[in-house]
Scaffold this active site. Structure first.
Site, short mmCIF file in Angstrom:
data_model
loop_
_atom_site.label_atom_id
_atom_site.label_comp_id
_atom_site.label_asym_id
_atom_site.label_seq_id
_atom_site.Cartn_x
_atom_site.Cartn_y
_atom_site.Cartn_z
N GLU B 305 113.85 -12.02 72.03
CA GLU B 305 115.14 -12.16 71.11
C GLU B 305 115.65 -10.68 70.67
OE1 GLU B 305 113.10 -14.49 68.21
OE2 GLU B 305 113.86 -16.29 69.32
N ASP B 384 109.03 -23.50 70.22
CA ASP B 384 108.83 -22.95 68.84
C ASP B 384 108.62 -23.68 67.79
OD1 ASP B 384 109.14 -20.77 67.18
OD2 ASP B 384 111.49 -20.81 67.36
N GLU B 412 109.36 -23.97 58.87
CA GLU B 412 110.51 -23.71 59.57
C GLU B 412 111.05 -24.88 59.90
OE1 GLU B 412 110.63 -20.69 62.54
OE2 GLU B 412 112.78 -20.82 62.80
#
Lengths: 698, 698
Positions: B305, B384, B412
């Site tokens: 990333e 993820d 998340e």
């Protein structure tokens, strides 16, 4: 900075043609001025001198006549060269009342330019209706020189059609710009006013050169620091900005926070009918005018998108606006009250509520209740600056209310100055829209110019597209939108092509190949952008918040009232009176019937007004789904073609300008492919209908 | 702060039962300690004393025996009360080598607790394998008291199953927390370390009480200021934090910026094979250890990333990790290198690239090349931290490499601590997954505990869910995730129910109605959240960036490699070897075949592995589309039911705790309806299939 990118359309590039240069030098070598010196005249002369220096490489001789130097009044010098004159002020009272039609008399912002030849002597007379008119005349004269217009064609009388010609900055004190795509603010940085005002002055020159006469310098969403701009703490700095703009005939306005009495005033409320609140605003106005005697007034976004407003106290917009108007009235100030009011907490499951109806529903019942120094600022369309929208039905619906039309120069939904999108044609469509409010010919342009309903105050405003990027606007071709905005609202009868050509000549020079190519690119840029983004007036298929790039369902299940209702069978919003939200009924006939009737509704607005099956045939004979595929394939190809066209101008214009635009066009071409593929894939997956021409859809 | 919200599971609420209180007072009224005083023993005693004060309202008598006070060695005092003892250190060498099995000997982190009665005297003996083991024993003893366990049941020997039991803070120096949902950082504010470390100490107590022994204190995305944490400028402050954690047996780590030599080192490169770079890291390590002699090591996110890494220099992850490992090796430090590496600039049009395959493809070829003080940190799933994912195929595929499993305690993708989602059952599924790497029984828990492949170093890490909210975790029920994480990785054979009950007793008290209801709610919370959000393992139907709330197409046309490929006919990602991306082949048999085969693939992962028509029949007999409708209607109903269940506990638990949870549950119930309607509407519009039970879809 003094680069070609920075100078925008005030390049004043040296005239290369010797004969032409000589002709201009003859008449501009001597400049005589009748009248008292003033800030505005100083600006006019400064502009003339720097223009002559740069364009013609001369330092004109300046003769000052009139009050200061009466002994020169009959000097022979006045019969040659450029003669500047301001019309005597005896008729100004009439003129300010809007009576511009006295024969031979100029309005205060008008000018007359005349080339006279005889007895072996040439002279040019430029008369301003006032000093401001003269300044506009000077900019016009320099524009003619830059465009290489022969002296014999210098014979023009101009009056601005619209009285208020405004630009709105959405700049925040922290230096950010809401919906800004050209860098940071030139006014603020890190919570403070910028110290060096050179760039602000150059911005004033750019605006004045196209006739802008009003500016609001802070975002309509007024945050904490900006709320205090109207207090002693910040007014000295605001006054400094005002004085920069004043020299160019531009009046300064501030966006205010309706809740200021509550937040910074120590008054426990902001209720517009509360006497303490009213007293607070009167005191605030008195304070402002003690710093800025010609302060323009307030721009207000109230009860909109979580901004405070009169609703919190059970009052209406007229109560709110009139309270502010009362405070400003003794000083000659005005209130510009935005009509961008809707429910931004809508439930997407509720199909009966229609955001498009909101402004009309909120404001038409209040017609006649606003004080005469209140103007309502109405966005061009009922939604929010989409690529394509119908015209707001509010225009013409409030015959007893001053109205300002709001455009958006900054390209929020039209490519964010990474894609080229020349917006003048879009704005002309709006201005030329016949509302039929008072029968045929009730064009929007006549409503906002005040001529249809004899408004005392009216005009046009727009959100600026500039920032501190070297070229002001991110994309150099986006300079044409700021230029075009000013020129168009000065005279809405100029054509899009004329404006594009004016801008191109001044910006890139007079090479005919450049004019032809660049103007051609500008003229087709809006249709191209529309073709690969937003089919048939649907709107809102963009990434939420940033509003850049495709996201077909991005707003579909949100609280913003912005839906397309696409399913596997069809798409569009039924806004008819018969079966939909009834929005079409907000228009006067025959518009109401035209939008209501599927067969009569223009294709480009079809999905705004109707929900139709993908198999529905357009006037073109194509189905809706095939139209979507075709426009997206063709649009992306056309975007790629722009890059090729621009490449052909390499060597013909300034390399820095060329490279800047080329880089943006390359990005656009790539991004257009992304748009094409996302939109086509979305609708293919949903409809299952294959492309009639078998092209690749993912 | 000392509220019930703040104290979390270390409430130490007064024992109300007189008989029980008396029994505990008898054995805890006198505490004798054999051995040298140390920071860890001081912490143990401080915790015991404050526990006794709060739970039992007594101030225990403390007898210090051993080196400092040898004259007391045979005092009669040692035959009553609580006797604390640390196992002699002679076997520690053995134990550190992982040889914990010497009969009767405790590992350095283990403890034995024994209640002895006889001759009218009662005593409790607590022996720690080391001082740290003793501290863990003290927390365990206090847990037994808080849960009202009778003394006769105090007979337990515990050893942690995993060696590294780590928490990762994603805190930034500016005070923000990446993926944090419980306020701002307790470590930093506005670019500086917080001065008052009280809260850091209380965090250390919470972590230590559940056996966490390692912490990295800054975000794996290392920004500008944090890059300099490893320099003299910040190390004194880092060392202060380290000393707070050291007192609770927790070793401090830092996330580092791989490009530090380039950015702050004055070395023109960060090439891991460059000798200057290697020298720079060695010097950096020397500097760190001069401030923090027991510094743990580096946590590294590289080439992921947009973070810098060895790829920029044509090197691989082994080159990068080994360079750092070499610098740390002389000091006993380790490198934890994250495997979250994939192409985050993927073209959504390319269906052959599969992000799920990336970690395996990147790392398995490097097996055996990493130094022995390097650990690879592998996320539980290949994507993820979705609501439901298969287990990462990397587990078991690198038999010669130290491995750390990474969980995410912060929610998340699982409701962001606004929805309740007890994650222990999800983690247990991962730990109990049989990879078949070495035949049947090759569970993930045996791989990360090091027992399957005799790893020298291994363990489990997780992203923390705490911030400076009064209750640490935003949602008070989310405290159970932090608690449960620690307890589960100490002993993966604890059941989810056991852990939930432990936590509930300590947090809300021992009312059986509370235990039953709260544990029941926790146990069904993950299935409920899954039911109204993410059907059949599809994942990613969330708002981009924030990852909160539904947006079915939000990631569908993005660069993130996270797609569902829903069209009007079906949905899912074909990851089979036969017709898809070939991801299934990364598993050992029989897993590979099970996932490959449509009939064998578990329903809950169906859409992760296969693209199926909406009419596909699940093992339940329902079609995919009806399953989507049913689960979303039922899930939203179940979310509303949680609120009702919780309401029944009013008056039975502390009012502040009750109100906090009730407010979050109300929000969840409302938001679950939004989820239900968006997902159902999306699939109804796309599939055209009506709900078999005729419920409202918009």
């Amino acid at each position: 900075m003094n680069s070609t990118l920075y100078r925008a359309w005030l390049q004043y590039s040296p005239i290369q043609d010797a004969e032409l240069r000589e002709a201009y030098r003859r008449v501009l070598g001597t400049i005589s001025l009748e009248g008292r010196r003033s800030e505005l005249l100083d600006s006019a002369i400064e502009e003339l001198r720097s223009g002559c220096r740069s364009l013609l490489d001369i330092e004109p001789e300046l003769l000052l006549l009139g009050n200061e130097m009466p002994q020169l009044a009959s000097n022979e010098g006045i019969s040659r060269g450029l003669q500047l004159r301001v019309q005597p002020a005896d008729n100004v009272q009439d003129l300010e009342e809007g009576n511009n039609s006295a024969p031979g008399k100029l309005g205060p912002e008008g000018f007359r330019l005349e080339y006279l030849e005889g007895k072996g002597q040439e002279r040019v007379i430029l008369i301003g209706g006032s000093e401001k008119g003269l300044l506009y005349g000077v900019f016009h004269l320099l524009r003619l020189v830059a465009a290489h217009e022969p002296l014999t064609a210098w014979n023009v009388t101009e009056e601005p059609v619209n009285r208020l010609r405004m630009i709105n900055q959405w700049d925040n004190a922290d230096g950010s710009i809401e919906r800004g795509y050209a860098g940071r603010s030139i006014f603020y940085r890190d919570g403070r006013f910028t110290e060096d005002l050179t760039r602000v002055k150059d911005y004033a020159r750019l605006l004045s050169s196209v006739g802008i006469n009003a500016i609001s310098i802070n975002n309509v969403n007024v945050h904490e620091i900006e709320t205090r701009f109207i207090t002693r703490e910040y007014l000295p700095q605001v006054a400094q900005i005002a004085s920069v703009f004043r020299k160019y005939g531009i009046t300064l306005y501030l966006s205010i926070n309706f809740a200021a009495p509550l937040h910074i005033g120590g008054v426990g409320t902001s209720d517009p009918l509360n006497e303490d609140v009213r007293r607070w605003w009167r005191a605030a106005a008195d304070e402002i005018y003690s710093h800025i005697p010609d302060f323009g007034g307030f721009l207000v976004k109230a009860d909109s998108e979580h901004r405070p407003g009169p609703f919190a106290y059970g009052r209406d917009h007229a109560d709110g606006a009139n309270m502010l108007a009362e405070a400003l009235k003794p000083h000659g100030g005005i209130v510009i009250w935005r009509c961008f009011v809707y429910n931004c907490m809508q439930d997407w499951r509720d199909r009966s509520t229609d955001r498009a109806k909101a402004a009309y529903d909120h404001f038409t019942p209040l017609d006649g209740r606003f004080m005469d120094n209140v103007l309502l600022q109405i966005k061009n369309g009922p939604m929010d600056f989409q690529v394509r929208e119908p015209v707001s039905p509010l225009f013409g619906s409030m015959k007893h209310t001053n109205q300002v039309l709001e455009f958006q120069v900054t390209q929020e939904y039209t490519g964010q100055q990474r894609h080229v999108c020349y917006l003048v044609p879009q704005w002309k469509d709006v201005l030329n829209f016949d509302t039929h409010a008072d029968g045929q010919g009730s064009y929007v342009k006549r409503i906002v110019s005040g001529s249809l309903h004899s408004m005392k105050l009216s005009g046009i405003a727009a959100v600026s597209n500039i920032g501190d990027d070297e070229n002001w606007t991110g994309h150099t071709l986006a300079q044409a939108n700021l230029y075009g905005y000013g020129r168009l609202i000065w005279n809405p009868d100029l054509t899009s092509e004329e404006i594009a050509e004016e801008w191109t000549r001044q910006t890139f020079g007079n090479d005919e190949a450049v004019i032809k190519t660049a103007c051609g690119m500008l003229m087709k840029s809006w249709p191209i952008y529309e073709s690969y983004t937003s089919p048939l007036g649907v709107g809102w298929m963009v990434t939420p918040h940033t509003h850049y790039g495709p996201d077909v369902d991005g707003y579909e299940y949100s609280r913003w009232g912005t839906y397309h209702f696409a399913d596997r069978d069809g798409i569009g919003v039924d806004r008819t009176a018969a079966t939909g939200t009834g929005y079409t009924a907000q228009y006067f006939e025959p518009n109401a019937r035209r939008y209501e009737t599927l067969e009569d509704c223009p294709d480009e607005l079809l999905l705004f007004f109707h929900h139709v099956p993908y198999s529905h045939r357009l006037k073109s004979g194509k189905t809706v789904i095939q139209h979507i595929y075709d426009t997206h394939f063709e649009g992306a190809d056309a975007a790629a073609e722009l890059l090729v066209e621009w490449a052909s101008l390499e060597g013909r214009i300034d390399p820095a300008q060329h490279a800047q635009v080329a880089a943006r066009l390359a990005e656009q071409a790539e991004h257009a492919k992304h748009w094409r593929d996302v939109i086509n894939t979305y609708f293919f997956r949903k409809s299952g209908v294959p492309d009639g021409r078998g092209r690749t859809i993912f």
